[in-house]
Design an enzyme around this catalytic site. Structure first.
Site, short mmCIF file in Angstrom:
data_model
loop_
_atom_site.label_atom_id
_atom_site.label_comp_id
_atom_site.label_asym_id
_atom_site.label_seq_id
_atom_site.Cartn_x
_atom_site.Cartn_y
_atom_site.Cartn_z
N ALA A 205 -3.96 -0.51 2.78
CA ALA A 205 -3.82 -0.04 4.17
C ALA A 205 -3.19 1.34 4.30
O ALA A 205 -2.93 1.78 5.42
CB ALA A 205 -3.05 -1.04 5.02
N ALA A 206 -2.97 2.04 3.20
CA ALA A 206 -2.40 3.39 3.31
C ALA A 206 -3.34 4.31 4.10
O ALA A 206 -2.90 5.06 4.98
CB ALA A 206 -2.15 3.97 1.92
N GLY A 207 -4.63 4.26 3.77
CA GLY A 207 -5.59 5.09 4.49
C GLY A 207 -5.69 4.71 5.96
O GLY A 207 -5.78 5.58 6.84
N ASP A 208 -5.68 3.42 6.25
CA ASP A 208 -5.73 2.96 7.64
C ASP A 208 -4.49 3.39 8.41
O ASP A 208 -4.57 3.76 9.59
CB ASP A 208 -5.86 1.44 7.69
#
Length: 304
Positions: free
Chosen positions: A248-251
């Site tokens: 979820a880093a990109g999200d």
């Protein structure tokens, strides 16, 4: 601040922590296993809401017990989940394996996400008062494309993160305010192998030439690169942290960037804000459970 819409996936993540990823045919032991609400759409909605933006999630869950948990989790984290539909069958599920280095492998089962139709969007999406819509690639492509066309007609800015990666039809680029891709997605979309800021700029220029208004290429530890059709360019460094889970880093980056943009921050300031949010997220386990709020992001920035 005007509201953000997020149209996309809502999943239950089944997260298993391992020392290292198994080889083909190998059986290994997990040190821990959790059920964590996730899905790229839901994650981006939570990130935007926790970063301070009024946010509405449009998606679907199944009639299974996971569906109740997923809707409750969105509401608890400040997302308006009244437009999340219930569909026959199971909710979307992501099987995620996380290594000791914080890297992950993910297997998706679409479940209810695969049943979202154009008619569903017409019945629940309220474009009035929306400043932007965030979309990904975990619901049927035809539905995503219909949402992009509607956003263009309504004058609502569209942010697209085509993940999982896929080639995009040429007509789509002119519908986009912002295309957001990581290195892998950039290579699939543009054909450019992205390894650094220079190749990110080449990939961004390719998408701009096709009609996108702006492009963000995220580069993991190397930060991100931004380019616009008006000639703006910005390279923002990543913050140095010790990652424990990159899920979820990109999200988190995308949701935080959209929230900061909606709040009126200049592009480079919004990118720095988003980079800080992503840096905090990778120091924590899980998807939505790792996403920081606005106060935490601001405190992190103030400490650097």
């Amino acid at each position: 601040m005007q509201k953000l819409l997020v149209i996309g996936s809502v999943n239950m993540d089944v997260v298993s922590n391992v020392k290292q990823f198994p080889l083909p045919g190998e059986t290994i032991h997990s040190s821990d296993m959790k059920f964590v609400p996730g899905g790229k759409g839901a994650n981006q909605a939570v990130a935007a809401a926790r970063a301070g933006a009024p946010c509405v999630m449009i998606g679907a869950v199944g009639l299974d017990p996971f569906g109740d948990t997923l809707i409750a989790s969105l509401s608890e984290k400040g997302v308006d989940a009244k437009s999340v539909l219930r569909k026959e069958g199971t909710s979307g599920i992501a099987l995620i394996t996380v290594s000791e280095e914080g890297e992950n492998n993910i297997i998706l089962s679409a479940g209810a996400n695969g049943q979202i139709t154009e008619e569903d969007l017409a019945s629940v999406v309220q474009w009035d008062g929306a400043c932007a819509v965030l979309l990904q690639n975990e619901i049927p492509w035809e539905t995503t494309l219909a949402a992009l066309r509607s956003a263009k007609e309504k004058g609502v800015r569209a942010f697209l993160n085509p993940a999982p990666a896929r080639a995009l039809p040429e007509e789509l680029f002119s519908l986009l305010d912002t295309l957001i891709v990581n290195e892998t997605e950039a290579a699939v979309v543009t054909g450019v192998k992205v390894v650094d800021v220079e190749t990110a700029e080449t990939a961004a220029d390719w998408a701009l030439a096709k009609g996108a208004s702006s492009v963000i290429v995220t580069l993991g530890e190397q930060g991100c690169f931004y380019a616009s059709a008006q000639g703006a360019r910005a390279a923002v460094s990543a913050f140095r942290v010790q990652p424990v889970d990159t899920t979820a880093a990109g999200d988190t980056f995308i949701g935080a960037y959209a929230a900061a943009s909606a709040d009126g921050l200049a592009t480079e300031e919004a990118l720095v804000f988003a980079a800080a949010a992503a840096a905090l997220a990778v120091t924590r386990h899980g998807a939505q459970s790792s996403i920081p709020d606005k106060a935490e992001i601001e405190a992190f920035l103030a400490s650097r």
